[in-house]
Scaffold this motif. Structure first.
Motif, PDB file in Angstrom:
ATOM      1  N   PRO A 282      -1.132  13.687 -62.270  1.00  0.00           N
ATOM      2  CA  PRO A 282      -2.295  13.607 -61.368  1.00  0.00           C
ATOM      3  C   PRO A 282      -2.115  14.591 -60.217  1.00  0.00           C
ATOM      4  O   PRO A 282      -0.990  14.917 -59.826  1.00  0.00           O
ATOM      5  N   LEU A 283      -3.211  15.070 -59.659  1.00  0.00           N
ATOM      6  CA  LEU A 283      -3.158  16.086 -58.611  1.00  0.00           C
ATOM      7  C   LEU A 283      -2.442  15.608 -57.357  1.00  0.00           C
ATOM      8  O   LEU A 283      -1.945  16.428 -56.576  1.00  0.00           O
ATOM      9  N   TRP A 284      -2.396  14.302 -57.131  1.00  0.00           N
ATOM     10  CA  TRP A 284      -1.762  13.779 -55.928  1.00  0.00           C
ATOM     11  C   TRP A 284      -0.257  13.515 -56.114  1.00  0.00           C
ATOM     12  O   TRP A 284       0.416  13.102 -55.171  1.00  0.00           O
ATOM     13  N   SER A 285       0.252  13.774 -57.295  1.00  0.00           N
ATOM     14  CA  SER A 285       1.685  13.614 -57.526  1.00  0.00           C
ATOM     15  C   SER A 285       2.465  14.604 -56.651  1.00  0.00           C
ATOM     16  O   SER A 285       2.100  15.777 -56.564  1.00  0.00           O
ATOM     17  N   PRO A 286       3.543  14.179 -55.999  1.00  0.00           N
ATOM     18  CA  PRO A 286       4.343  15.108 -55.169  1.00  0.00           C
ATOM     19  C   PRO A 286       4.848  16.311 -55.960  1.00  0.00           C
ATOM     20  O   PRO A 286       4.904  17.431 -55.432  1.00  0.00           O
ATOM     21  N   LYS A 288       3.355  17.636 -58.592  1.00  0.00           N
ATOM     22  CA  LYS A 288       2.202  18.496 -58.843  1.00  0.00           C
ATOM     23  C   LYS A 288       1.798  19.249 -57.576  1.00  0.00           C
ATOM     24  O   LYS A 288       1.427  20.433 -57.635  1.00  0.00           O
ATOM     25  N   LEU A 289       1.875  18.589 -56.437  1.00  0.00           N
ATOM     26  CA  LEU A 289       1.545  19.242 -55.170  1.00  0.00           C
ATOM     27  C   LEU A 289       2.501  20.400 -54.909  1.00  0.00           C
ATOM     28  O   LEU A 289       2.079  21.482 -54.464  1.00  0.00           O
ATOM     29  N   ASN A 292       1.522  23.305 -57.138  1.00  0.00           N
ATOM     30  CA  ASN A 292       0.337  24.018 -56.659  1.00  0.00           C
ATOM     31  C   ASN A 292       0.630  24.845 -55.413  1.00  0.00           C
ATOM     32  O   ASN A 292       0.090  25.937 -55.246  1.00  0.00           O
TER      33      ASN A 292
END
Length: 406
Positions: A282-286, A288-289, A292
């Motif tokens: 998910p985009l809010w995963s640390p 994944k952040l 990005n």
């Protein structure tokens, strides 16, 4: 009795040097402006004046065993001030380019890396490999663009357990072993370098580990030496920001990759860590952040480096195929990586999977061919700078002491 020294110029070496960026070396008339202008050049046997005359004479053995070609940070000050336009900075860069080609085997990869003629082979190896995987898995899944529970999942078409991790694991081991051989050969070539001894100093010479830590702290992590390279203009600022940003971007992406791979395989033993490696995240995963943020830093750094290359004065500092090849591969990694994520989120399977396929090719090209590419300087120059400190060619940051050279 007078000793005669016989000089054996290597004309083929001169031609090769000119082909990889040292084309202006014949213009040098030994005024020594370059050595005087360089703030990093040691006072004892300074570079690049001596390298220029060695190159003119085709003294290959002197140059390939010269530790000083790795001490230059290629700021371009010497080339800017050269009254003849001999571009000594480019000549040192050309020597490093030759070293990348021939330092390790298989030498055919170095040959492919030397010009655009080898690009089809470099691209073709991973392209064919991952195309075969795509064809096989498309047969298994029943589609070239399969969905898993209605979503695009790249691991559904290119399974990590059977394709991504084993292949890149082997590529990493190949890269590490190749670098090991290259560093061993590089350091062995420096065995005849003079060593500097401290007079009246009873302390022991710093260990290789201490020298390595100093290089990482004062050269790599901060790029501090670049600030000592003459006056800073817009191009120098772009180079500094570009290099340091790209470096930390890759560090962030390396951490993300390590977490995903470690959690994926470690989760087979310790199930509680498995969710950390589950993709897509998910985009809010640390994790994944962080990925990005790394991608954004990479795009910013590449933009700075590309602007510098496009705007520089070629009469003072040129760009070679090696420069553009490396920028091209990293741009390919960044763009295909970002676009793969965006196309996946938009649910466009017909474009997302081909884009991810291109991403795999670009990543393979960077890792597998790293020991022969310009990016290999991150390893080779670190080794050379460490050894230069160890023998006293580059002083460690300690109190001033009297020295003499043997």
């Amino acid at each position: 009795m007078e000793n005669n020294v016989r000089i054996k110029p290597d004309l083929q070496f001169i031609k090769e040097l000119q082909e990889v960026g040292g084309d202006a070396v014949k213009k040098c008339y030994q005024c020594a402006t370059c050595s005087v202008a360089c703030p990093l050049s040691p006072s004892d046997n300074p570079y690049p004046r001596k390298e220029m005359v060695w190159a003119q004479w085709g003294l290959k053995d002197k140059l390939v065993n010269d530790i000083d070609i790795w001490l230059c940070h290629n700021c371009g000050t010497c080339s800017d001030l050269c009254p003849r336009g001999a571009r000594p900075g480019d000549m040192l860069a050309a020597l490093r380019n030759m070293a990348y080609q021939k330092l390790v085997t298989p030498s055919i990869i170095g040959k492919w890396m030397s010009s655009a003629k080898g690009l089809p082979f470099l691209i073709g190896i991973p392209a064919v490999l991952y195309l075969l995987i795509w064809l096989i898995m498309a047969g298994v899944r029943g589609s070239f663009f399969p969905l898993k529970d209605g979503e695009i999942v790249f691991g559904h078409l290119f399974p990590g357990d059977f394709t991504i991790d084993p292949i890149f694991g082997l590529v990493f081991l190949f890269m590490a072993w190749t670098f090991y051989k290259g560093i061993k050969k590089l350091v062995a070539s420096f065995k005849d370098q003079p060593r500097v001894f401290n007079v009246g100093d009873k302390s022991e010479r710093p260990s290789m580990l201490e020298c390595f830590i100093d290089v990482v702290r004062n050269e790599i992590a901060t790029h501090a030496k670049w600030k000592e390279c003459g006056e800073t203009d817009e191009a120098d600022d772009q180079k500094f920001k570009g290099h340091i940003t790209v470096m930390y971007a890759f560090l962030a992406l390396l951490i993300v990759t390590s977490i995903v791979a470690g959690a994926h395989w470690g989760g087979k033993i310790f199930s509680f860590i498995a969710p950390l490696g589950h993709t897509p995240m998910p985009l809010w995963s640390p994790v994944k952040l962080l990925a990005n943020v790394g991608a954004i830093l990479l795009l910013y750094g590449l933009t700075q480096l590309t602007k510098r290359r496009l705007n520089q004065d070629d009469s003072k500092q040129g760009s070679t195929y090696y420069d553009w090849y490396l920028l091209g591969v990293i741009w390919a990694i960044a763009i295909t990586g970002v676009m793969s994520e965006l196309l996946r989120l938009m649910g466009i399977a017909g474009l997302a999977y081909p884009m991810y396929y291109l991403h795999l090719i670009a990543v393979f090209m960077m890792l597998a061919y790293l020991p022969w590419s310009k990016l290999g300087h991150l390893v080779y120059r670190t080794a050379a700078l460490t050894y230069a400190r160890y023998i006293g060619r580059v002083p460690m940051p300690v109190r001033e002491e009297k020295t003499f050279t043997l």
